[in-house]
Write a protein that holds these residues in place. Structure first.
Motif, PDB file in Angstrom:
ATOM      1  N   TYR A   1       0.841  -1.210   0.000  1.00 20.32           N
ATOM      2  CA  TYR A   1       0.000   0.000   0.000  1.00 20.32           C
ATOM      3  C   TYR A   1       0.867   1.248   0.000  1.00 20.32           C
ATOM      4  N   TRP A   2       0.255   2.351  -0.397  1.00 22.29           N
ATOM      5  CA  TRP A   2       0.937   3.644  -0.368  1.00 22.29           C
ATOM      6  C   TRP A   2       0.975   4.137   1.062  1.00 22.29           C
ATOM      7  N   ILE A   3       2.174   4.544   1.511  1.00 19.56           N
ATOM      8  CA  ILE A   3       2.320   5.030   2.886  1.00 19.56           C
ATOM      9  C   ILE A   3       1.435   6.261   3.095  1.00 19.56           C
ATOM     10  N   GLU A   4       1.404   7.123   2.080  1.00 24.74           N
ATOM     11  CA  GLU A   4       0.737   8.423   2.173  1.00 24.74           C
ATOM     12  C   GLU A   4      -0.760   8.318   2.484  1.00 24.74           C
ATOM     13  N   ASN A   5      -1.454   7.437   1.736  1.00 26.21           N
ATOM     14  CA  ASN A   5      -2.909   7.393   1.920  1.00 26.21           C
ATOM     15  C   ASN A   5      -3.446   5.991   2.221  1.00 26.21           C
ATOM     16  N   GLY A   6      -2.589   5.032   2.331  1.00 20.40           N
ATOM     17  CA  GLY A   6      -3.040   3.689   2.707  1.00 20.40           C
ATOM     18  C   GLY A   6      -3.717   2.920   1.584  1.00 20.40           C
ATOM     19  N   THR A   7      -3.798   3.530   0.400  1.00 22.59           N
ATOM     20  CA  THR A   7      -4.462   2.856  -0.717  1.00 22.59           C
ATOM     21  C   THR A   7      -3.574   1.728  -1.234  1.00 22.59           C
ATOM     22  N   LEU A   8      -4.213   0.621  -1.557  1.00 15.84           N
ATOM     23  CA  LEU A   8      -3.436  -0.510  -2.048  1.00 15.84           C
ATOM     24  C   LEU A   8      -2.863  -0.179  -3.416  1.00 15.84           C
TER      25      LEU A   8
HETATM   26  C1  LIG Z   1      -2.364   7.505  -2.863  1.00 15.38           C
HETATM   27  O1  LIG Z   1      -1.033   8.023  -2.950  1.00 15.38           O
HETATM   28  C2  LIG Z   1      -0.295   7.606  -4.096  1.00 15.38           C
HETATM   29  C3  LIG Z   1       1.114   8.149  -4.015  1.00 15.38           C
HETATM   30  O2  LIG Z   1       1.119   9.470  -3.669  1.00 15.38           O
HETATM   31  C4  LIG Z   1      -1.028   8.096  -5.353  1.00 15.38           C
HETATM   32  O3  LIG Z   1      -0.324   7.659  -6.508  1.00 15.38           O
HETATM   33  C5  LIG Z   1      -2.428   7.524  -5.357  1.00 15.38           C
HETATM   34  O4  LIG Z   1      -3.155   8.013  -6.452  1.00 15.38           O
HETATM   35  C6  LIG Z   1      -3.162   7.877  -4.088  1.00 15.38           C
HETATM   36  N1  LIG Z   1      -4.459   7.197  -4.077  1.00 15.38           N
HETATM   37  C7  LIG Z   1      -5.550   7.809  -3.699  1.00 15.38           C
HETATM   38  C8  LIG Z   1      -6.823   7.031  -3.780  1.00 15.38           C
HETATM   39  O5  LIG Z   1      -5.534   8.960  -3.327  1.00 15.38           O
END
Ligand SMILES: *[C@@H]1O[C@H](CO)[C@@H](O)[C@H](O)[C@H]1NC(C)=O
Ligand SMILES: *[C@@H]1O[C@H](CO)[C@@H](O)[C@H](O)[C@H]1NC(C)=O
Ligand SMILES: *[C@@H]1O[C@H](CO)[C@@H](O)[C@H](O)[C@H]1NC(C)=O
Ligand SMILES: *[C@@H]1O[C@H](CO)[C@@H](O)[C@H](O)[C@H]1NC(C)=O
Ligand SMILES: *[C@@H]1O[C@H](CO)[C@@H](O)[C@H](O)[C@H]1NC(C)=O
Length: 503
Positions: free
Chosen positions: A385-392
């Motif tokens: 997952y992305w550290i920033e927003n937790g999205t897989l």
């Molecule tokens: C979550 O963060 C990643 C990296 O910054 C980005 O590429 C991705 O689009 C983001 N996803 C959402 C749902 O915001």
């Protein structure tokens, strides 16, 4: 003077003034015991212990008890402590150590048979033979009981002397034998007369001899040598009655993240602890708390526990986990352990070791064992997952795989932009430091040959480990059983090993 004392003993139990007691509690217990109606079949035995204090100390014996004589129980006396032998023209039989309350004071003596019943011979007056009495029992068969030579000028009460009544200890004196008209010394009747050592002044041994009370300046005192440690060996589980409970528990969970700006390896050390428990049960006549080494099959180092107490060790382990991640991404890693509790009846051989003696005594015992241990550790990890927003981070597959393989730490770096991942990362786990988890040695024995789980074949005590050929059953009848004599200072302790192969 001593006679006066005995008279006063007969008069009342009120005489047991606490001031005459070495230890208030001991007296109190004896007092309670004396006052209580003889309902309970068993009573504690107090022995004069290896005292650190000047006054001496009384300790409850862990292996000896007084038990009410039950003429209907034909097997009861197999555990009784022998005091000598009764010899008649057509009969030889062991006499046992007995006690009977006379005017509220416990008086020791020996048993004699009248028809098929035993009576306790403890006093010279009245008829002097009692139908209702207690017998001294060595039930665990791991206490060594023996007669130790005693002389008036030896200092005081021997260590391990068995207390009876008010500050007196079980003693005996050899019955005098007269040569007959042909000059042959024959002796009919008791070879020893049992009575007690009274430590008044320099002390005297009082016995009933030819229906009279007699005092001697020497004789023998019954002493108990208690083991100071045990070893448990030849452990066999009852496979059919073994119960194994498995519990998958979470040990530790962590985040593995790449905070750098390039595709790289990230590593972390996961630490956790678990309780390694073992309890080997308890057993009649086996002293609670005594240091015990447990020799399990195929276990190089014996476990050291205290007998009949639960033994818990906190154990910790570390695992190194590493994987490769794109910048700004992370995974969660979790270690789960299969925590097993094994419970089973077992049989084993318990060896007892004594101070001042190289010999051990062994007997077969049956008890229940309970062990808890960590059997296996599994690695689980989440999708990336992305550290920033937790999205897989999208991947083509989302299956979670586990791996315990060991890989090298080759660090590959890349300056390319992270591209969408189309396969899950490989996560590697390896042991870091000493590992304690794994199938338990005890559990492993369950997979041994079927013959390994026989149990309860017999409960009888076994031979003295270093002295197999000796006839221990007859030791103590005035004849020194060769192998069971040892020198303690200048005195000789003749061991009366009441355990025997034949019982
Ligand atoms: C979550 O963060 C990643 C990296 O910054 C980005 O590429 C991705 O689009 C983001 N996803 C959402 C749902 O915001
Ligand atoms: C008394 O105990 C000490 C250790 O506490 C031991 O070394 C010694 O042998 C013991 N003596 C007897 C007679 O048991
Ligand atoms: C499993 O282990 C956990 C943690 O050690 C404990 O809290 C739980 O009661 C156990 N469950 C069972 C069924 O033993
Ligand atoms: C990772 O762990 C955190 C905190 O334990 C949790 O909030 C998050 O949902 C986990 N993410 C995934 C993908 O399992
Ligand atoms: C008796 O002792 C000997 C010597 O230690 C031993 O080898 C043998 O197995 C023992 N016998 C039993 C029945 O325990």
């Amino acid at each position: 003077m001593t006679k006066v004392r005995v008279q006063s003993q007969r008069s009342t139990i009120g005489r047991m003034a606490p001031t005459s007691c070495l230890i208030g509690l001991g007296c109190f217990l004896v007092l309670l015991q004396t006052l209580a109606p003889a309902k309970a079949a068993e009573h504690s035995v107090f022995t004069h212990k290896n005292a650190s204090s000047v006054l001496g100390q009384l300790v409850t014996s862990s292996t000896l008890v007084w038990e009410s004589y039950d003429p209907k129980d034909a097997t009861q006396l197999q555990f009784a402590v022998e005091g000598g032998k009764y010899v008649t023209e057509d009969e030889h039989y062991p006499m046992y150590v007995c006690r009977v309350p006379i005017d509220g004071i416990q008086v020791s003596g020996h048993t004699e048979k009248i028809l098929q019943r035993h009576v306790c011979l403890a006093a010279h007056y009245k008829h002097g033979k009692y139908d209702s009495f207690d017998v001294l029992m060595n039930k665990g068969h791991l206490g060594k009981v023996g007669w130790r030579h005693w002389r008036k000028f030896d200092a005081g009460v021997p260590v391990g002397a068995i207390r009876i009544g008010d500050d007196s200890y079980i003693g005996r004196h050899r019955a005098p034998s007269q040569p007959n008209k042909d000059g042959v010394v024959t002796h009919w009747g008791a070879d020893f007369n049992l009575g007690h050592l009274e430590p008044v002044g320099l002390g005297k041994i009082r016995v009933i001899e030819a229906e009279r009370e007699k005092y001697y300046d020497d004789g023998e005192v019954l002493v108990e040598t208690e083991p100071f440690r045990y070893e448990l060996r030849d452990i066999k589980l009852d496979r059919l009655r073994t119960d194994i409970q498995e519990n998958m528990t979470e040990l530790v969970t962590r985040k593995l993240e790449n905070l750098e700006d390039k595709y790289s390896t990230v590593e972390t050390i996961l630490s956790y602890t678990f309780n390694y428990n073992q309890y080997w049960g308890s057993h009649e006549g086996v002293a609670r708390g005594l240091p015990t080494k447990i020799f399990e099959k195929d276990e190089a180092v014996p476990a050291e526990i205290n007998w009949a107490l639960k033994h818990t060790e906190k154990r910790s382990e570390n695992k190194a986990v590493h994987t490769k991640l794109w910048p700004g991404t992370a995974i969660n890693v979790t270690l789960r352990g299969n925590y097993v509790t094994l419970e089973a009846p077992y049989s084993g051989k318990l060896f007892a070791f004594y101070y001042g003696s190289d010999e051990s005594v062994s007997r077969k015992i049956s008890a229940e064992v309970r062990k808890s241990y960590l059997k296996e550790v599994k690695l689980e990890f989440s999708p990336v997952y992305w550290i920033e927003n937790g999205t897989l981070v999208p991947t083509t597959t989302t299956t979670t795989t586990t791996s315990t393989s060991t890989t090298t730490h080759a660090t590959t770096t890349s300056t390319k932009e992270p591209t969408p991942i189309n396969e899950p990362p490989l996560v590697h786990m390896k042991d870091n430091g000493v590992q304690h988890s794994g199938p338990d040695t005890l559990e492993k024995t369950l997979h041994d040959s079927p013959s390994s789980n026989e149990i309860n074949s017999h409960d009888a005590p076994e031979n003295m480990s270093s002295n197999p050929g000796k006839d221990v059953a007859l030791a103590g009848f005035g004849v020194n059983a060769a192998g069971s004599t040892f020198i303690a200072g200048s005195t000789v302790l003749t061991l009366l090993l009441t355990l025997s192969l034949s019982l």
